[in-house]
Every structure is written in structure tokens, then in C-alpha cells.
Design an enzyme around this catalytic site. Structure first.
Site, PDB file in Angstrom:
ATOM      1  N   SER A 118      41.721  40.548  57.811  1.00  0.00           N
ATOM      2  CA  SER A 118      41.951  40.749  56.385  1.00  0.00           C
ATOM      3  C   SER A 118      43.431  41.094  56.121  1.00  0.00           C
ATOM      4  O   SER A 118      44.305  40.273  56.387  1.00  0.00           O
ATOM      5  CB  SER A 118      40.997  41.831  55.867  1.00  0.00           C
ATOM      6  OG  SER A 118      40.945  41.836  54.468  1.00  0.00           O
ATOM      7  N   ASP A 172      32.681  34.666  52.194  1.00  0.00           N
ATOM      8  CA  ASP A 172      33.543  35.850  52.045  1.00  0.00           C
ATOM      9  C   ASP A 172      33.832  36.101  50.562  1.00  0.00           C
ATOM     10  O   ASP A 172      34.467  35.276  49.913  1.00  0.00           O
ATOM     11  CB  ASP A 172      34.851  35.623  52.815  1.00  0.00           C
ATOM     12  CG  ASP A 172      35.671  36.896  52.959  1.00  0.00           C
ATOM     13  OD1 ASP A 172      35.572  37.785  52.095  1.00  0.00           O
ATOM     14  OD2 ASP A 172      36.427  36.996  53.942  1.00  0.00           O
ATOM     15  N   HIS A 203      32.661  38.984  54.613  1.00  0.00           N
ATOM     16  CA  HIS A 203      33.952  39.531  55.050  1.00  0.00           C
ATOM     17  C   HIS A 203      33.698  40.401  56.271  1.00  0.00           C
ATOM     18  O   HIS A 203      33.669  41.635  56.195  1.00  0.00           O
ATOM     19  CB  HIS A 203      34.586  40.323  53.910  1.00  0.00           C
ATOM     20  CG  HIS A 203      36.063  40.586  54.089  1.00  0.00           C
ATOM     21  ND1 HIS A 203      36.987  39.577  54.183  1.00  0.00           N
ATOM     22  CD2 HIS A 203      36.751  41.744  54.172  1.00  0.00           C
ATOM     23  CE1 HIS A 203      38.198  40.104  54.316  1.00  0.00           C
ATOM     24  NE2 HIS A 203      38.078  41.418  54.321  1.00  0.00           N
TER      25      HIS A 203
END
Length: 222
Positions: A118, A172, A203
Site C-alpha cells: 500500500s 481492493d 486490500h
């Protein structure tokens, strides 16, 4: 300049000759990906020092200014319309200092992988593509390329042919897969070798992805 970041380290042998510097996502810390190390099949790899730094705690605009570990501020939900360039470059300097520490410990730059999830993925690309020595690879999980309008001018030729592992969840909701695909497409247009993987997940990280990470690490560090 030495890094000011707190780190956790795991070594797979007494005398590691390779390193993986792995950045966490927003709101997490250096312990987040430690459990994954024991799940990786690293057979045939040299000894590896895994370094897990923790980002500093800063106010995050998108979370109403709540203070949490973050590599840079997030200003908009689309992630890129307004970017915290100062924060990105400050964390880049910290990660470059971590690389320098590993080199000082005897690990060659071309045996160092820069990895992240991320926000950490964004930092891996922000740092690795600009780094002036050849690295072993960039592992980019569930993230995107920040400051994409500047990378063509700022990238360093040393890592033009460095392998890039890019993985993303199809579902996601945090970093939508379209954002990652646009990053992948730009990197490929600039001539980078991107190994793309996508998984039916949100995610997060899944078992299939962990297996693919192990396969890739064995290739780039063998």
C-alpha cells in the site's frame, strides 16, 4: 545520514548476504509483515536480513487529521490528485539511509530488495526507481506509483532493468486496481520489467500471493 526509523529485523542465517527492506501500509507498523517471513519458501536463497521499518506518526488529512504511522500524508481519496510531495521525499531519504546501512554491513546493493504494501509499495517505487545503484528488485504489493508525472525525469538509469513484482487484489476498495494498472502501464511504457499478478482479494495478502513472492525472491536473490 543514518535513518531515524525504528526497525525490526529477522535473519535467515548467521551471515546474511542479501536484504529485503519491507515497508508497511498506512496505520500499521514494522511488525505487520514479520509473520510472512516464515511462510516464504526461500530454499536456494542466500541468507537474508529482512528489515521492517516503522513509519513516523503524523496527522493524516483523509482521516480527519488523526495521528497514525504514515510514510506521507494522504490528501484525497483518489490518492493522486493532490500528493504530499514533501512527505514522500522525506521518507525516501529515510529508506535510502536504510539501504546505506545494509551496504555498510557488507550487503551489496544488487542483493537488496525494496518491498512494500500500500503506502509502503508507493515508497518502494518512489525510492527504488530513483536509487543511483542497481538493486536486486522492487516488490510492490497493493499500491501505486506516486509522483507519476515526475518519474520519467527523475528515474535513475541504474535501476532501469531491475525486476519489479507488482501484485494487487481485484476487489481492493482502498487502492482500486485501476490505479495499480495505470502505474503498471506507465512503468512498462518507460521500459521497466514488470511481473504483474492479481488475486481475488481485497486490500490484503493471500496465500497464493505469498507463494508467488517466494518464487520471485528466489529468482532475484539466487
Amino acid at each position: 545520514m543514518p535513518s531515524t526509523l525504528e526497525t525490526l529485523e529477522i535473519t535467515t542465517s548467521d551471515k546474511p548476504s542479501a536484504a529485503v527492506i519491507w515497508m508497511h501500509g498506512l496505520g500499521a507498523d514494522g511488525s505487520d509483515f514479520v509473520p510472512i517471513v516464515k511462510e516464504l519458501d526461500l530454499s536456494g536463497c542466500p541468507g537474508i536480513r529482512f528489515v521492517f521499518p516503522s513509519a513516523p506518526a503524523i496527522p493524516v488529512t483523509i482521516n480527519n487529521g488523526y495521528v497514525m504511522p504514515a510514510w506521507y500524508d494522504i490528501l484525497t481519496t483518489d490518492l493522486i490528485r493532490r500528493e504530499d510531495e514533501g512527505g514522500l521525499r522525506k521518507s525516501q531519504a529515510e529508506i535510502e539511509a536504510l539501504i546505506a546501512q545494509q551496504i555498510a554491513l557488507g550487503i551489496a546493493a544488487d542483493k537488496i530488495v525494496i518491498a512494500g504494501f500500500s503506502q509502503g509499495c508507493a515508497m518502494a517505487l518512489q525510492t527504488g526507481l530513483r536509487y543511483p545503484q542497481k538493486l536486486a528488485g522492487l516488490m510492490c504489493l497493493s499500491g501505486y506509483l506516486p509522483l507519476s508525472d515526475k518519474i520519467a525525469a527523475e528515474r535513475h538509469a541504474a535501476n532501469q532493468h531491475t525486476p519489479i513484482f507488482q501484485a494487487h487484489g481485484r476487489a481492493d476498495p482502498v487502492v482500486v486496481i485501476d490505479r495499480a494498472e495505470k502505474s503498471r502501464d506507465l512503468l512498462q511504457q518507460l521500459g521497466y520489467q514488470v511481473e504483474w499478478h492479481e488475486y481475488m482479494m481485497q486490500h490484503s495478502v493471500c496465500a497464493e500471493e505469498v507463494a508467488d513472492i517466494g518464487n520471485w525472491l528466489r529468482r532475484v536473490l539466487a
